[in-house]
Design a protein around this motif. Structure first.
Motif, mmCIF file in Angstrom:
data_model
loop_
_atom_site.group_PDB
_atom_site.id
_atom_site.type_symbol
_atom_site.label_atom_id
_atom_site.label_comp_id
_atom_site.label_asym_id
_atom_site.label_seq_id
_atom_site.Cartn_x
_atom_site.Cartn_y
_atom_site.Cartn_z
ATOM 1 N N ARG A 205 -8.130 2.717 5.807
ATOM 2 C CA ARG A 205 -9.687 2.140 5.456
ATOM 3 C C ARG A 205 -10.257 1.435 6.493
ATOM 4 N N ALA B 145 -0.954 4.288 -0.608
ATOM 5 C CA ALA B 145 -2.021 5.341 -0.016
ATOM 6 C C ALA B 145 -2.850 4.244 0.238
ATOM 7 N N GLU B 146 -3.711 5.839 0.665
ATOM 8 C CA GLU B 146 -5.349 5.241 1.106
ATOM 9 C C GLU B 146 -5.263 4.080 1.709
ATOM 10 N N ARG C 203 0.640 -1.321 0.682
ATOM 11 C CA ARG C 203 0.842 0.651 -0.309
ATOM 12 C C ARG C 203 0.650 1.174 -0.154
ATOM 13 N N PRO D 22 -11.389 5.714 -7.712
ATOM 14 C CA PRO D 22 -11.140 4.597 -6.749
ATOM 15 C C PRO D 22 -12.076 4.329 -6.261
ATOM 16 N N PRO D 23 -12.881 3.465 -5.147
ATOM 17 C CA PRO D 23 -14.647 3.338 -4.788
ATOM 18 C C PRO D 23 -14.692 4.249 -3.525
ATOM 19 N N GLY E 264 -13.056 -1.610 0.273
ATOM 20 C CA GLY E 264 -12.921 -1.163 -0.914
ATOM 21 C C GLY E 264 -11.830 -1.686 -1.803
ATOM 22 N N ASP E 265 -10.973 -2.764 -1.326
ATOM 23 C CA ASP E 265 -10.240 -3.340 -2.254
ATOM 24 C C ASP E 265 -10.853 -4.388 -2.366
ATOM 25 N N THR E 266 -9.953 -4.505 -3.812
ATOM 26 C CA THR E 266 -10.870 -5.260 -4.945
ATOM 27 C C THR E 266 -9.998 -6.762 -4.640
ATOM 28 N N PHE F 138 -12.220 6.071 -0.939
ATOM 29 C CA PHE F 138 -10.759 6.776 -0.908
ATOM 30 C C PHE F 138 -11.097 8.117 -0.676
ATOM 31 N N GLN G 75 -6.571 2.071 -6.384
ATOM 32 C CA GLN G 75 -5.929 0.906 -4.917
ATOM 33 C C GLN G 75 -5.310 1.333 -4.667
ATOM 34 N N THR H 40 -6.645 -7.263 -5.244
ATOM 35 C CA THR H 40 -5.780 -6.470 -4.204
ATOM 36 C C THR H 40 -5.698 -7.259 -2.809
#
Ligand code: FES
Lengths: 120, 482
Positions: free
Chosen positions: A27, A23-24, A21, B44-45, A44-46, B48, B152, A49
């Protein structure tokens, strides 16, 4: 349920996942399962990911000795199809991870034997 | 009111929708992503936190406007928006039957969307040239690495080598470096001299954009090498471990890495245009098959193309092309529309820039044609260059016959990542020009589709809440897809 995945090798240099990771990273965390083992992802991860946070790849190639970890991430190459324990398939790069998902990196046992025979 | 179906909600699809809405139409927009924007302006989703400036850099303003304009049309109910769905097949009707057709739309359900006119804004994918060892885990397209970062916030490796050519090579390297990723090397297969000749044409058309590219390049410093020849990606149990390459002077190098990003600019996606009945020509400029269309994007009766699927002009050009395709559509419907003259002038400038760019960053035809026999060409099914050359002696110089015999192009990517390389190899093996090999015919479904989706009747409406015909029920897909 499935036997230990060959994708779960314990070579020390490879102990980490492929993705990191940048960034972000703050979560909410969610738990899901890879071949029966609990793993942590962030909302929010796929699925791709989420798996690559702790693994180097998401499946074996059907036609070669190598492993695969996705290729295009935009739903075009179909390199990233994996399975759920119930036997559904999903495209990891375009499916969001959900808490409690139970994923398999090889066809689960209920898949027809013929489909598994070709795997290395 | 005529139903116009727009496939793709990137810059082209969004501007096309907007133009139609302004003329009082209510288009249907199908898009594969969860949130509209396309690849360059991918969002992004939800949840984020990076700002548009962090995500899109100098293009943040454009991205914000595009997203806002689209979201407003959705909020006002001016379009029927079907996200997270693919058009997997088209059943066009002949002009004698009134034209138009039916799109087979697949998401968590399957629907049939009838349309009178079709605007295809399906964009492009990375153009890939095989490199020995590229089938291993840890090799990605450049676009993939950019999506990982943008949508992501992750890097797909700890030590990254990017290779290929084109504007994305430099841009992505710069974005990764800024985000804190370790980019070990940026290997451009285009020699500096070639880049300079094309670069002059680019600068003449869009000086500011060209200068921006050069500035980014300068930030990469000694990591960046031009005129490189890629030899092999080596690896072991955990995937990629290194890449072997030769510099412009022929010296051999080995760079350790656990991720390689590859891409040679873009390849226009031709699957849906083909199914819609478009004609293609081999473009010597882009060195690939492109749809035949007029300047506004008319590619057949009731069929319009816009964006990188029509001409690889990039995101700015795609916005123009979207508006132009919609103007053509409105004109053909006999509806009032703005004059295309100003937009066309700008689009021509984009085209001059794109031609310079294609010249500066060429497809490595020779390197592909001379790949070693054991190099995998088809990543889907592990088919090698040697195998393809063998079958070429039987198939002759014909892309579709070579595909039938070798299966290169028949795997689950449906030729998206192998067909240009495959054609190059068949052409060389049969001593023909690559343009004479032909192009692979698209086959529906253009995305893998569970057979169960066709075992039950489709929903026919475009909006489950508002538009179901009386007595119709939306039919969910069966759970099991085997
Ligand atoms: S990585 Fe290409 S379809 Fe998922």
């Amino acid at each position: 349920m499935t036997q230990a995945s060959p994708l779960q090798h314990d070579c020390p240099a490879l102990g980490q996942g492929r993705a990191i990771r940048l960034a972000e990273g703050a979560r909410p965390e969610i738990t899901f399962y890879i071949d029966g083992t609990a793993a942590v992802a962030q909302a929010g991860d796929t699925v791709l990911t989420a798996i690559l946070m702790s693994r180097r790849a998401v499946r074996h190639a059907e036609f070669g000795p190598e492993e695969r970890a996705g290729f295009c991430l935009m739903g075009a190459c179909q390199d990233c199809w994996i399975w759920t324990e119930e036997g559904h398939r999903l495209r990891a790069c375009s499916t969001p991870i959900r808490a409690g998902m139970r994923l398999c990196l090889a066809p689960p046992d209920l898949w027809p034997a013929g489909m598994k025979a070709n795997l290395p | 009111m005529s139903t116009v179906l727009i496939v793709g909600a990137g810059p082209a699809g969004i501007r096309a929708a907007q133009m139609l809405v302004q003329a009082g139409l209510h288009p249907v927009v199908v898009d594969e992503a969860a949130r509209a924007g396309g690849q360059v302006y991918r969002r992004p989703p939800e949840g984020f936190l990076r700002t548009p400036a962090q995500l899109y850099g100098t293009e943040a303003g454009k991205a914000v406007r595009l997203h806002r304009d689209f979201d407003e049309m959705v909020a006002r109910g001016q379009i029927t928006y079907l996200p997270e769905r693919s058009v997997v097949a088209l059943s066009p009707k002949s002009a004698a039957d009134g034209g138009g057709g039916v799109a087979h739309v697949l998401g968590t359900d399957r629907r049939e969307v009838a349309y009178d006119r079709l605007i295809l804004a399906t964009g492009a994918t990375d153009r890939l040239a095989p490199v020995a060892g590229w089938q291993q885990a840890g090799v990605y397209s450049l676009g993939a690495a950019q999506i990982a970062l943008k949508a992501q916030g992750v890097s797909l490796g700890r030590r990254i080598v990017l290779a290929g050519t084109g504007p994305l090579l430099t841009l992505l390297a710069y974005q990764l470096v800024c985000a804190g990723a370790h980019v070990a090397q940026v290997l451009d297969t285009s020699p500096l001299g070639t880049q300079m000749r094309g670069g002059l044409r680019m600068a003449a058309a869009r000086p500011w954009v060209t200068a921006r590219g050069l500035r980014l390049r300068a930030r990469l410093g000694r990591r960046y090498k031009a005129g490189v020849r890629l030899e092999e990606i080596t690896g072991g149990v955990g995937g990629v471990e290194a890449i072997r390459w030769r510099d412009a002077r022929g010296h051999s190098h080995m760079t350790e890495c656990d991720m390689v990003g590859l891409g040679w600019h873009l390849r226009a996606d031709g699957h849906l245009p083909d199914l819609a009945g478009a004609e293609f020509t081999f473009s010597p400029v882009y060195h690939q098959w492109m749809v035949q269309a007029d300047e506004l994007g008319r590619a057949g009766a009731g069929l319009y193309l816009a964006g990188d699927g029509l001409a690889i002009l990039g995101a700015d050009g795609a916005e123009l092309a979207g508006a132009l395709a919609a103007i053509a559509c409105l004109a053909d419907l006999g509806l009032s529309h703005p004059s295309p003259v100003g937009l066309l002038r700008r689009a021509r400038r984009m085209a001059r820039f794109a031609e310079g760019l294609a010249q500066a960053f060429p497809w490595p035809a020779h390197a592909v044609a001379t790949l070693s026999h054991d190099t995998v060409i088809c990543r889907c099914e592990g088919i090698t260059a040697g195998c393809l050359r063998q079958t070429a002696t039987l198939s002759g110089p014909d892309a579709n016959r070579a595909k039938s015999l070798s299966r290169v192009g028949m795997g689950r990517c449906q030729g998206r990542y192998c067909q240009l390389a495959g054609a190059e190899i068949v052409a060389a093996a049969t001593a023909q020009d690559v343009a004479d090999i032909g192009r692979l015919r698209a086959q529906p479904p253009v995305r893998p589709a569970p057979i169960g989706a066709w075992l039950r009747p489709a929903g026919c409406a475009t909006d489950p809440a508002a538009r179901l015909a009386p007595g119709q029920r939306q039919i969910p897909l069966p759970d099991r897809d085997i």
